[in-house]
Design a protein around this motif. Structure first.
Motif, short mmCIF file in Angstrom:
data_model
loop_
_atom_site.label_atom_id
_atom_site.label_comp_id
_atom_site.label_asym_id
_atom_site.label_seq_id
_atom_site.Cartn_x
_atom_site.Cartn_y
_atom_site.Cartn_z
N ASP A 1 2.57 -4.23 12.53
CA ASP A 1 3.36 -5.45 12.41
C ASP A 1 4.06 -5.42 11.06
OD1 ASP A 1 4.45 -7.95 12.25
OD2 ASP A 1 2.58 -9.05 12.60
N THR A 2 5.36 -5.22 11.06
CA THR A 2 6.08 -5.10 9.80
C THR A 2 6.27 -6.44 9.08
OG1 THR A 2 8.21 -5.27 10.95
CG2 THR A 2 7.34 -3.04 10.55
N LEU A 3 5.88 -7.53 9.72
CA LEU A 3 6.01 -8.84 9.09
C LEU A 3 4.80 -9.20 8.24
CD1 LEU A 3 7.71 -10.92 11.92
CD2 LEU A 3 8.77 -9.69 10.02
N THR A 4 3.74 -8.39 8.32
CA THR A 4 2.59 -8.56 7.43
C THR A 4 2.68 -7.48 6.34
OG1 THR A 4 1.16 -7.07 8.71
CG2 THR A 4 1.20 -9.40 9.35
N LYS A 5 1.79 -7.59 5.34
CA LYS A 5 1.81 -6.57 4.29
C LYS A 5 0.45 -6.45 3.63
CE LYS A 5 3.34 -9.54 0.44
NZ LYS A 5 4.45 -9.86 -0.49
N PHE A 6 0.24 -5.29 3.01
CA PHE A 6 -0.93 -5.01 2.18
C PHE A 6 -0.47 -5.13 0.73
CE2 PHE A 6 -3.55 -1.34 0.27
CZ PHE A 6 -4.56 -2.20 -0.14
N LEU A 7 -1.22 -5.90 -0.06
CA LEU A 7 -0.87 -6.11 -1.46
C LEU A 7 -2.07 -5.84 -2.36
CD1 LEU A 7 1.37 -8.74 -3.07
CD2 LEU A 7 -0.98 -8.57 -3.92
N VAL A 8 -1.85 -5.06 -3.41
CA VAL A 8 -2.86 -4.81 -4.44
C VAL A 8 -2.31 -5.34 -5.76
CG1 VAL A 8 -4.14 -3.06 -5.72
CG2 VAL A 8 -3.77 -2.78 -3.27
N GLN A 9 -3.11 -6.16 -6.43
CA GLN A 9 -2.61 -6.84 -7.62
C GLN A 9 -2.38 -5.90 -8.80
OE1 GLN A 9 -4.70 -8.08 -5.47
NE2 GLN A 9 -3.94 -10.13 -4.98
N ASP A 10 -3.16 -4.83 -8.92
CA ASP A 10 -3.01 -3.91 -10.05
C ASP A 10 -3.51 -2.53 -9.63
OD1 ASP A 10 -2.96 -2.51 -12.42
OD2 ASP A 10 -4.07 -3.99 -13.59
N ILE A 11 -2.60 -1.57 -9.52
CA ILE A 11 -3.02 -0.24 -9.07
C ILE A 11 -3.51 0.63 -10.22
CG2 ILE A 11 -1.36 -0.32 -7.18
CD1 ILE A 11 0.17 1.96 -8.71
N GLY A 12 -3.41 0.14 -11.46
CA GLY A 12 -3.91 0.92 -12.58
C GLY A 12 -3.25 2.28 -12.65
N SER A 13 -4.07 3.33 -12.63
CA SER A 13 -3.54 4.70 -12.72
C SER A 13 -3.11 5.25 -11.36
CB SER A 13 -4.59 5.63 -13.33
OG SER A 13 -5.77 5.64 -12.54
N GLY A 14 -3.35 4.50 -10.28
CA GLY A 14 -2.92 4.97 -8.98
C GLY A 14 -3.68 4.34 -7.84
N LEU A 15 -3.08 4.40 -6.66
CA LEU A 15 -3.68 3.88 -5.43
C LEU A 15 -3.74 5.00 -4.41
CD1 LEU A 15 -4.57 1.59 -3.44
CD2 LEU A 15 -2.12 1.23 -2.98
N THR A 16 -4.89 5.15 -3.76
CA THR A 16 -5.07 6.18 -2.74
C THR A 16 -5.42 5.54 -1.41
OG1 THR A 16 -5.86 7.79 -4.37
CG2 THR A 16 -6.39 8.24 -2.07
N VAL A 17 -4.69 5.94 -0.37
CA VAL A 17 -4.96 5.51 1.00
C VAL A 17 -5.35 6.76 1.79
CG1 VAL A 17 -4.06 4.36 3.04
CG2 VAL A 17 -3.25 3.68 0.76
N THR A 18 -6.57 6.77 2.34
CA THR A 18 -7.09 7.95 3.03
C THR A 18 -7.30 7.66 4.51
OG1 THR A 18 -8.24 8.61 1.00
CG2 THR A 18 -8.92 9.70 3.04
N PHE A 19 -6.92 8.63 5.35
CA PHE A 19 -7.11 8.53 6.79
C PHE A 19 -8.05 9.64 7.24
CE2 PHE A 19 -3.04 6.74 5.72
CZ PHE A 19 -2.95 5.59 6.48
N GLU A 20 -9.11 9.26 7.95
CA GLU A 20 -10.09 10.24 8.44
C GLU A 20 -10.09 10.24 9.96
OE1 GLU A 20 -14.89 11.31 8.32
OE2 GLU A 20 -14.09 9.64 7.12
N TYR A 21 -9.94 11.44 10.54
CA TYR A 21 -9.93 11.60 12.00
C TYR A 21 -11.25 12.20 12.46
CZ TYR A 21 -4.93 10.65 11.99
OH TYR A 21 -3.71 10.04 11.86
N PRO A 22 -11.65 11.91 13.69
CA PRO A 22 -12.90 12.48 14.20
C PRO A 22 -12.83 13.98 14.40
CG PRO A 22 -11.76 11.24 15.93
CD PRO A 22 -11.05 10.96 14.65
N GLU A 23 -11.61 14.51 14.56
CA GLU A 23 -11.38 15.95 14.68
C GLU A 23 -10.00 16.25 14.11
OE1 GLU A 23 -9.72 15.84 19.28
OE2 GLU A 23 -11.72 16.61 18.86
#
Length: 394
Positions: free
Chosen positions: A73-95
């Motif tokens: 849904d592009t009308l919602t969003k994820f917001l982080v108030q302070d990423i400091g030295s960086g933000l990591t988003v990780t995706f894990e698959y079962p295979e």
């Protein structure tokens, strides 16, 4: 006995064919025995479990928590108030799953929160990572804008990681509306968008020339680089020795204007620069904005007027570009900015030596005050303009 043997042979043959057909099922994104093999483009975002290194201050389940990044849904969003030295988003698959493209949708407001520099990587174990794509000085021109980033990747990985190290405008607050991952057939994979970064050094200065425009004339690129390394040291010496020593130029095909500075780097419109290849002192104007570093202390008419005054004094190619200061007109006003104000500043400098450097210096220290002119010349800016209008010769 012969009949039974023939039956068994036929049964074995048929079962083998059916098994082979099952692996090539067109409804599946790929062959499970060869995870890099993909038959059709497939959004594989929802097959993964996502984790983030930093969460929204109000929690994962808040209105702007991390699940909003992949809720489709592009009308919602994820917001982080302070990423400091960086933000990591990780995706894990079962295979292992092959991913050869991803899409980012910008948030609804505040473009300075957009990601600017990041890497996208794959891993078999979540510890050792292979860089698949790198993006530097990216820009989302519009809100809710979706941009796709594609690269060549025939390999399936169990883990994928989006690592953001800098945000547009130097902000600490990150936002994005959506992030999606795609498996792409090998024969459809491309590298897009075009991006090429040259890191150039002279002395203690570094220029990152980030070219987003395929086919940019080499001569234009060289002239822009030469203008930087000629004039930036002079402007630092004469105006601000503490100016940043690492500078980035971004050549941006999606920007239809001339150029601008924001977030500590300069963006140049591909169309304007390629259609006006002699106008390389646009660089002189823009790097003066980097030297200024007024932090909001200056009204735009002054900051733009000083930048064009600097172009007038330090420009290397003004004549070939057919660029000059305009003759005085009664219709002009000192707040018109750019060349009109620059001519007024040149007139002032001829009569009150050092006034422009002093104005520039004070604007780095404190917000602009009209009293500056009275303190330096004994006259208000309006009286100075009246004097200029009566005798405008330089």
């Amino acid at each position: 006995m012969k009949t039974l043997r023939m039956y068994l042979i036929r049964a074995f043959f048929v079962s083998g064919v059916l098994a082979g057909c099952a692996k090539a099922d067109p409804d599946e994104p790929g062959n499970p025995d060869h995870p890099g093999s993909v038959l059709q483009e497939t959004d594989v975002t929802d097959q993964a479990v996502m984790q983030v290194s930093l969460e929204n201050d109000l929690g994962e389940n808040s209105a702007e928590g991390s699940p909003k990044l992949i809720d489709n849904d592009t009308l919602t969003k994820f917001l982080v108030q302070d990423i400091g030295s960086g933000l990591t988003v990780t995706f894990e698959y079962p295979e292992p799953v092959q991913v050869a493209a991803y899409e980012i949708t910008s948030g609804n407001d505040a473009d300075y929160r957009d990601p600017l520099i990041w890497t996208f990587s794959g891993s078999d174990d979540g510890q050792n990572w292979t860089t698949l794509d790198e993006q530097a000085y990216e820009a989302f021109a519009n809100r809710y804008q979706t941009r796709r980033y594609s690269y060549i990747n025939p390999t399936g990985y169990t883990y994928y990681r989006w690592h953001i190290t800098r945000l547009y405008g130097g902000s600490e607050m990150f936002q994005a509306s959506e992030f999606r991952l795609f498996s792409i057939p090998e024969n459809e994979q491309v590298i897009s968008p075009f991006s090429e970064t040259d890191t150039l050094q002279q002395g203690d200065l570094t220029l990152l020339f980030v070219n987003k425009s395929e086919g940019l004339p080499v001569s234009l690129k060289e002239d822009m680089i030469g203008t930087f390394f000629t004039n930036y040291p002079l402007l630092m010496q004469d105006f601000n020795p503490d100016a940043q020593k690492t500078v980035a130029f971004r050549i941006e095909p999606s920007y239809n204007g001339v150029a601008y500075v924001f977030g500590g780097f300069a963006t140049y419109g591909t169309s304007y620069m390629t259609n006006n290849p002699q106008d390389t002192d646009v660089v002189t104007h823009e790097i003066m904005h980097l030297v200024q570093s007024y932090g909001g202390n200056s009204p735009s008419w002054i900051s733009e007027g000083i930048a064009d005054y600097v172009r007038y004094v330090y420009g290397l190619n003004n004549q070939a570009a057919n660029w000059s200061l305009p003759a005085y007109s009664p219709n002009h006003h000192y707040t018109d900015a750019y060349r009109v104000t620059a001519r007024f500043f040149a007139w002032l400098e001829n009569r009150y030596e050092g006034i422009i450097r002093e104005l520039d210096s004070q604007l780095r220290a404190a917000p602009y005050q009209d009293t500056f002119w009275q303190n330096y010349t004994g006259k208000t800016v309006d009286v100075l303009w009246q004097d200029y209008s009566q005798d405008p010769d330089l």
